[in-house]
Design a protein around this motif. Structure first.
Motif, PDB file in Angstrom:
ATOM      1  N   TYR A  60      30.487  16.369  24.441  1.00  0.00           N
ATOM      2  CA  TYR A  60      31.898  16.324  24.821  1.00  0.00           C
ATOM      3  C   TYR A  60      32.609  15.364  23.876  1.00  0.00           C
ATOM      4  N   HIS A  61      33.775  15.778  23.389  1.00  0.00           N
ATOM      5  CA  HIS A  61      34.602  14.926  22.549  1.00  0.00           C
ATOM      6  C   HIS A  61      36.051  15.055  23.008  1.00  0.00           C
ATOM      7  N   PHE A  62      36.813  14.011  22.801  1.00  0.00           N
ATOM      8  CA  PHE A  62      38.223  14.042  23.167  1.00  0.00           C
ATOM      9  C   PHE A  62      38.910  15.218  22.465  1.00  0.00           C
ATOM     10  N   PRO A  63      39.944  15.790  23.088  1.00  0.00           N
ATOM     11  CA  PRO A  63      40.566  17.002  22.536  1.00  0.00           C
ATOM     12  C   PRO A  63      40.974  16.889  21.072  1.00  0.00           C
ATOM     13  N   ASN A  64      41.503  15.754  20.656  1.00  0.00           N
ATOM     14  CA  ASN A  64      41.921  15.618  19.263  1.00  0.00           C
ATOM     15  C   ASN A  64      40.740  15.522  18.299  1.00  0.00           C
ATOM     16  N   ASP A  65      39.608  15.076  18.830  1.00  0.00           N
ATOM     17  CA  ASP A  65      38.425  14.884  17.983  1.00  0.00           C
ATOM     18  C   ASP A  65      37.545  16.133  17.932  1.00  0.00           C
ATOM     19  N   ALA A  66      37.616  16.965  18.975  1.00  0.00           N
ATOM     20  CA  ALA A  66      36.713  18.108  19.082  1.00  0.00           C
ATOM     21  C   ALA A  66      36.774  19.047  17.876  1.00  0.00           C
ATOM     22  N   PRO A  67      37.965  19.430  17.368  1.00  0.00           N
ATOM     23  CA  PRO A  67      37.969  20.330  16.200  1.00  0.00           C
ATOM     24  C   PRO A  67      37.251  19.733  14.994  1.00  0.00           C
ATOM     25  N   PHE A  68      37.377  18.420  14.790  1.00  0.00           N
ATOM     26  CA  PHE A  68      36.691  17.784  13.665  1.00  0.00           C
ATOM     27  C   PHE A  68      35.173  17.874  13.840  1.00  0.00           C
ATOM     28  N   ARG A  69      34.713  17.664  15.067  1.00  0.00           N
ATOM     29  CA  ARG A  69      33.261  17.718  15.319  1.00  0.00           C
ATOM     30  C   ARG A  69      32.728  19.136  15.152  1.00  0.00           C
ATOM     31  N   VAL A  70      33.487  20.102  15.671  1.00  0.00           N
ATOM     32  CA  VAL A  70      33.057  21.498  15.514  1.00  0.00           C
ATOM     33  C   VAL A  70      33.088  21.895  14.046  1.00  0.00           C
ATOM     34  N   GLY A  71      34.153  21.518  13.351  1.00  0.00           N
ATOM     35  CA  GLY A  71      34.241  21.832  11.928  1.00  0.00           C
ATOM     36  C   GLY A  71      33.115  21.223  11.135  1.00  0.00           C
ATOM     37  N   ALA A  72      32.765  19.972  11.434  1.00  0.00           N
ATOM     38  CA  ALA A  72      31.661  19.320  10.730  1.00  0.00           C
ATOM     39  C   ALA A  72      30.344  20.025  11.016  1.00  0.00           C
ATOM     40  N   ALA A  73      30.151  20.456  12.266  1.00  0.00           N
ATOM     41  CA  ALA A  73      28.915  21.166  12.620  1.00  0.00           C
ATOM     42  C   ALA A  73      28.784  22.451  11.822  1.00  0.00           C
ATOM     43  N   ILE A  74      29.902  23.150  11.619  1.00  0.00           N
ATOM     44  CA  ILE A  74      29.867  24.390  10.826  1.00  0.00           C
ATOM     45  C   ILE A  74      29.644  24.066   9.355  1.00  0.00           C
ATOM     46  N   ALA A  75      30.423  23.106   8.834  1.00  0.00           N
ATOM     47  CA  ALA A  75      30.374  22.813   7.407  1.00  0.00           C
ATOM     48  C   ALA A  75      29.013  22.286   6.960  1.00  0.00           C
ATOM     49  N   HIS A  76      28.316  21.575   7.834  1.00  0.00           N
ATOM     50  CA  HIS A  76      27.029  20.966   7.464  1.00  0.00           C
ATOM     51  C   HIS A  76      25.828  21.856   7.771  1.00  0.00           C
ATOM     52  N   SER A  77      26.078  23.049   8.250  1.00  0.00           N
ATOM     53  CA  SER A  77      24.971  23.966   8.560  1.00  0.00           C
ATOM     54  C   SER A  77      24.597  24.764   7.317  1.00  0.00           C
ATOM     55  N   HIS A  78      23.316  24.958   7.145  1.00  0.00           N
ATOM     56  CA  HIS A  78      22.812  25.737   6.016  1.00  0.00           C
ATOM     57  C   HIS A  78      22.170  27.012   6.560  1.00  0.00           C
ATOM     58  N   GLY A  79      22.713  28.128   6.174  1.00  0.00           N
ATOM     59  CA  GLY A  79      22.242  29.405   6.704  1.00  0.00           C
ATOM     60  C   GLY A  79      23.364  30.070   7.481  1.00  0.00           C
ATOM     61  N   SER A  80      23.021  31.090   8.223  1.00  0.00           N
ATOM     62  CA  SER A  80      24.024  31.832   8.992  1.00  0.00           C
ATOM     63  C   SER A  80      24.490  31.019  10.193  1.00  0.00           C
ATOM     64  N   VAL A  81      25.785  31.131  10.503  1.00  0.00           N
ATOM     65  CA  VAL A  81      26.400  30.381  11.591  1.00  0.00           C
ATOM     66  C   VAL A  81      27.262  31.333  12.405  1.00  0.00           C
ATOM     67  N   ALA A  82      27.297  31.126  13.725  1.00  0.00           N
ATOM     68  CA  ALA A  82      28.205  31.871  14.596  1.00  0.00           C
ATOM     69  C   ALA A  82      28.736  30.932  15.662  1.00  0.00           C
ATOM     70  N   VAL A  83      29.976  31.181  16.077  1.00  0.00           N
ATOM     71  CA  VAL A  83      30.593  30.442  17.173  1.00  0.00           C
ATOM     72  C   VAL A  83      30.734  31.399  18.346  1.00  0.00           C
ATOM     73  N   LEU A  84      30.187  31.010  19.506  1.00  0.00           N
ATOM     74  CA  LEU A  84      30.172  31.865  20.685  1.00  0.00           C
ATOM     75  C   LEU A  84      30.968  31.223  21.812  1.00  0.00           C
ATOM     76  N   PHE A  85      31.465  32.048  22.707  1.00  0.00           N
ATOM     77  CA  PHE A  85      32.168  31.536  23.884  1.00  0.00           C
ATOM     78  C   PHE A  85      31.896  32.461  25.067  1.00  0.00           C
ATOM     79  N   PRO A  86      31.825  31.913  26.283  1.00  0.00           N
ATOM     80  CA  PRO A  86      31.603  32.716  27.486  1.00  0.00           C
ATOM     81  C   PRO A  86      32.930  33.254  28.004  1.00  0.00           C
ATOM     82  N   PRO A  87      32.909  34.087  29.055  1.00  0.00           N
ATOM     83  CA  PRO A  87      34.163  34.512  29.685  1.00  0.00           C
ATOM     84  C   PRO A  87      35.018  33.302  30.054  1.00  0.00           C
ATOM     85  N   ALA A  88      36.316  33.446  29.891  1.00  0.00           N
ATOM     86  CA  ALA A  88      37.310  32.396  30.111  1.00  0.00           C
ATOM     87  C   ALA A  88      37.424  31.466  28.910  1.00  0.00           C
ATOM     88  N   GLY A  89      36.660  31.714  27.859  1.00  0.00           N
ATOM     89  CA  GLY A  89      36.682  30.822  26.705  1.00  0.00           C
ATOM     90  C   GLY A  89      37.493  31.312  25.524  1.00  0.00           C
TER      91      GLY A  89
END
Length: 355
Positions: free
Chosen positions: A145-174
């Motif tokens: 969990y990260h504060f709303p203003n910080d969350a996009p940076f954390r998600v972006g860093a997780a994507i940018a630092h991954s090596h290989g295929s990446v996907a972002v998933l969400f459940p219903p209501a997401g």
């Protein structure tokens, strides 16, 4: 092909018999039930078995009674192989008991070896969720969990630092949060601690939606030549990228097999095959990180998976566990789950109250 398309194909071939039996068709449930009743006549099932001596059904745990009727009617006449996992049924309103009773009456083999990953955290979380116990963090798996203003940076860093295929998933209501995240990441992320170039999250349309849009211009009674099919497709406002493959296959049928006419049922089956093949093998997809709902991601795998878990995911504790399970089990190397509020980590599917 989908089982709905198969049912329509059988009904079109035996529509005279269906009429004599007063079998109703309309929506796909009615068509599938009518197909099942037709297949309960040995001459129909034998005819189908000649064309399809081996029948493979995947995700069979989601067979509602009309579709189960089709498979069970074919079983005495063809070699039917059925793959199912009751825990992966994501429709809380579907009663899986009739299917499981039929399924367990066959020659069953339990598949215990997991080929997708050997990462302990992913394996343990999957096993725990199947028992409705807290998945827990571990190697390859984190809950954040990260504060709303910080969350996009954390998600972006997780994507940018991954090596290989990446996907972002969400459940219903997401979807709303996922769309907002996609918009933010697309602008790039810059601060004293981050310098992340714009990231494109590509919201993939559901295959069923694309197919429905393509087939909307065809009546069930239509019989068309390849030229007529191509003309109809040319009228589509935003044709999917796989449409040329369908047209090419129709003309190949004419040139190689002298197939001059296609029924709507035959065309639908061809459309479904080409759409599925394109999604599985094409390198022509729009460049970017796939943004998928968890239902869409079933049967797909990625090296790294990021899950956006929002407020208001519908269903009871078990359905939420199934949703998280299906998300985590798409990952081969790592899965990072980001929750919209810290309190969500104290609720199912991240923890479960003792009975």
């Amino acid at each position: 092909m989908t089982i709905d398309s198969f049912a329509l194909q059988v009904w079109m071939r035996w529509r005279s018999l269906a009429a004599s039996l007063n079998l109703a068709t309309g929506n796909f449930n009615e068509t599938c039930d009518a197909c099942g009743q037709l297949l309960e006549h040995p001459q129909v099932a034998t005819w189908v078995a000649c064309s399809y001596p081996v029948i493979v059904v995947d995700e069979a745990q989601e067979l509602a009674p009309p579709r189960l009727r089709i498979v069970s009617a074919l079983a005495p006449h063809a070699s039917v192989f059925v793959a199912a996992d009751e825990f992966q049924c994501l429709d809380e309103d579907l009663d899986t008991a009739p299917f499981m009773a039929w399924f367990q009456g066959g020659n069953t083999t339990q598949l215990n070896h997991i080929h997708r990953t050997a990462v302990a955290g992913l394996l343990n979380a999957g096993a725990n969720l199947r028992q409705l116990t807290a998945p827990g963090v571990g190697p390859g798996l984190t809950f954040n969990y990260h504060f709303p203003n910080d969350a996009p940076f954390r998600v972006g860093a997780a994507i940018a630092h991954s090596h290989g295929s990446v996907a972002v998933l969400f459940p219903p209501a997401g979807r709303a949060w996922a769309n907002a995240m996609a918009q933010r990441l697309g602008q790039g992320l810059y601060s004293a601690n981050y310098n992340i170039a714009p990231i494109r999250l590509i919201l993939e349309p559901r295959a069923s939606d694309e197919i429905a849009a393509v087939m909307a211009g065809f009546a069930e009674a239509d019989v068309m030549s390849p030229v007529q099919i191509a003309e109809r497709f040319a009228q589509l406002a935003n044709p999917p990228s796989w449409i040329p493959h369908v047209t090419s296959a129709a003309f190949q049928g004419l040139n190689r097999q002298s197939k001059t006419l296609w029924s709507t049922a035959e065309l639908r089956a061809l459309v479904e095959r080409k759409a599925a093949s394109f999604r599985a093998y094409s390198g022509d997809r729009v460049r970017g990180v796939p943004l998928l709902n968890i239902h869409q991601a079933k049967n797909r795998q990625f090296d790294h998976v990021i899950i956006l878990w929002p407020h208001g995911v519908p269903g009871g504790d078990e359905l939420k566990a199934r949703l998280l399970y299906n998300g985590i089990t798409r990952a081969r190397v790592s899965c990072k789950v980001f929750v919209r509020a810290q309190a969500l980590l104290q609720e199912a599917p991240f923890t479960f109250n003792a009975a």
